[in-house]
Scaffold this active site. Structure first.
Site, mmCIF file in Angstrom:
data_model
loop_
_atom_site.group_PDB
_atom_site.id
_atom_site.type_symbol
_atom_site.label_atom_id
_atom_site.label_comp_id
_atom_site.label_asym_id
_atom_site.label_seq_id
_atom_site.Cartn_x
_atom_site.Cartn_y
_atom_site.Cartn_z
ATOM 1 N N SER A 15 16.599 10.288 -91.659
ATOM 2 C CA SER A 15 16.944 9.049 -90.956
ATOM 3 C C SER A 15 16.867 9.191 -89.443
ATOM 4 O O SER A 15 16.783 8.187 -88.727
ATOM 5 C CB SER A 15 18.351 8.583 -91.367
ATOM 6 N N ILE A 18 14.695 15.525 -86.265
ATOM 7 C CA ILE A 18 13.593 16.322 -86.796
ATOM 8 C C ILE A 18 13.123 15.781 -88.138
ATOM 9 O O ILE A 18 11.921 15.716 -88.412
ATOM 10 C CB ILE A 18 14.028 17.795 -86.929
ATOM 11 N N GLY A 19 14.045 15.370 -88.980
ATOM 12 C CA GLY A 19 13.670 14.857 -90.288
ATOM 13 C C GLY A 19 12.853 13.589 -90.191
ATOM 14 O O GLY A 19 11.840 13.434 -90.893
ATOM 15 N N SER A 133 16.489 27.795 -87.658
ATOM 16 C CA SER A 133 16.864 27.727 -86.248
ATOM 17 C C SER A 133 16.658 29.097 -85.644
ATOM 18 O O SER A 133 16.727 30.116 -86.343
ATOM 19 C CB SER A 133 18.334 27.312 -86.099
ATOM 20 N N TYR A 146 27.778 28.329 -88.046
ATOM 21 C CA TYR A 146 26.470 27.683 -88.110
ATOM 22 C C TYR A 146 25.369 28.736 -88.128
ATOM 23 O O TYR A 146 24.436 28.670 -88.943
ATOM 24 C CB TYR A 146 26.283 26.738 -86.921
#
Length: 271
Positions: A15, A18-19, A133, A146
């Site tokens: 949405s 990057i996607g 990442s 993360y």
């Protein structure tokens, strides 16, 4: 695997950021693209069919994959992009919060991958592209959990690639540095914030905000996704952008003590 019209791709977390850029780029490259978001949206990427899917829910993932297969009969490419950030001292997060982070960033990838692999194995081809990442290869103060999810994704991706190569299915991991998205704004806060870390955490957050002003556009990551989806000579890892390539090189070549000092300076920690 050269892209052609009719080839089907799924992009999770499509949405925004990057996607979204990856879904649009794959559509422009000739793929039939299905993007996902946790909630239904009417404002999806151009030329992309959006479907609701929660990657932390087994039944939601199964429904997504069965829906795509019923419409196209095939899944050629899976882009595992859905993820969430967490800026916190490692001590400031409960185990439950860390488990929830892993449930999205790692186990969500595992759920999606396990769901598409049977169809890929039956066809004897496929690509799984995981959005990692640069923090999957270096440490990151106030992003310990993360970074842990992305380090785990590195090991999972490379190991999986060895297992499924016999079925003509390959895995690649994309390793961007900071990218201009709303990702940092939508990240989680620590569920047990401590005054002892408040100042340093705020400093780390300010450093990230400054870096984001010069961050790479998501379209740069999308280019790497399309390359990984279409090339006949797949690389296992794609570092995206000048910063990611520089950091990767420094991590390999610079002595540990010097790298440590540079990292602390970058994140405004006492050297």
């Amino acid at each position: 695997m050269n892209a052609h019209f009719g080839t089907t791709a799924i992009v999770t977390g499509a949405s925004s950021g990057i996607g979204r850029a990856s879904a649009e780029a794959l559509a422009q490259a000739g793929f039939t693209v299905f993007g996902t978001s946790r909630r239904p949206t009417d404002n999806g990427p151009e030329n992309v069919t959006m479907l609701a899917c929660d990657v932390t829910d087994d039944s939601s993932v199964a429904l997504l994959v069965s829906t795509v297969l019923s419409k196209t009969g095939r899944i050629d490419v899976l882009v595992n992009n859905a993820g969430v950030g967490l800026l916190a001292g490692a001590e400031e997060s409960s185990v439950a919060q860390v488990q929830a982070l892993f449930d999205v960033n790692l186990f969500g990838v595992v759920r999606m991958t396990n769901a598409v692999l049977p169809a890929m194995r039956q066809r004897g081809e496929g690509r799984i592209i995981n959005i990692g990442s640069i923090l999957g290869v270096i440490p990151a103060a106030y992003s310990a959990h993360y970074a842990a999810t992305k380090h785990a994704l590195e090991g999972y991706s490379e190991s999986l690639d060895h297992e499924i190569r016999a079925f003509n299915i390959r895995v690649a991991i994309i390793e961007p540095a900071y990218t201009k998205t709303v990702f940092d704004q939508n990240g989680w806060e620590p569920d047990f914030p401590l005054n002892d870390y408040a100042e340093a955490r705020a400093t780390a957050a300010a450093a990230i905000r400054d870096v984001m002003l010069k961050a790479d556009p998501p379209e740069l990551v999308a280019e790497a996704v399309v390359t990984a989806a279409t090339t006949d000579r797949l690389k296992r890892r794609y570092k995206v952008g000048k910063t990611a390539r520089q950091i990767g090189l420094l991590r390999r070549l610079v002595p540990a003590e010097a790298f440590d000092k540079a990292l602390r300076k970058q994140t405004r920690l006492p050297v």
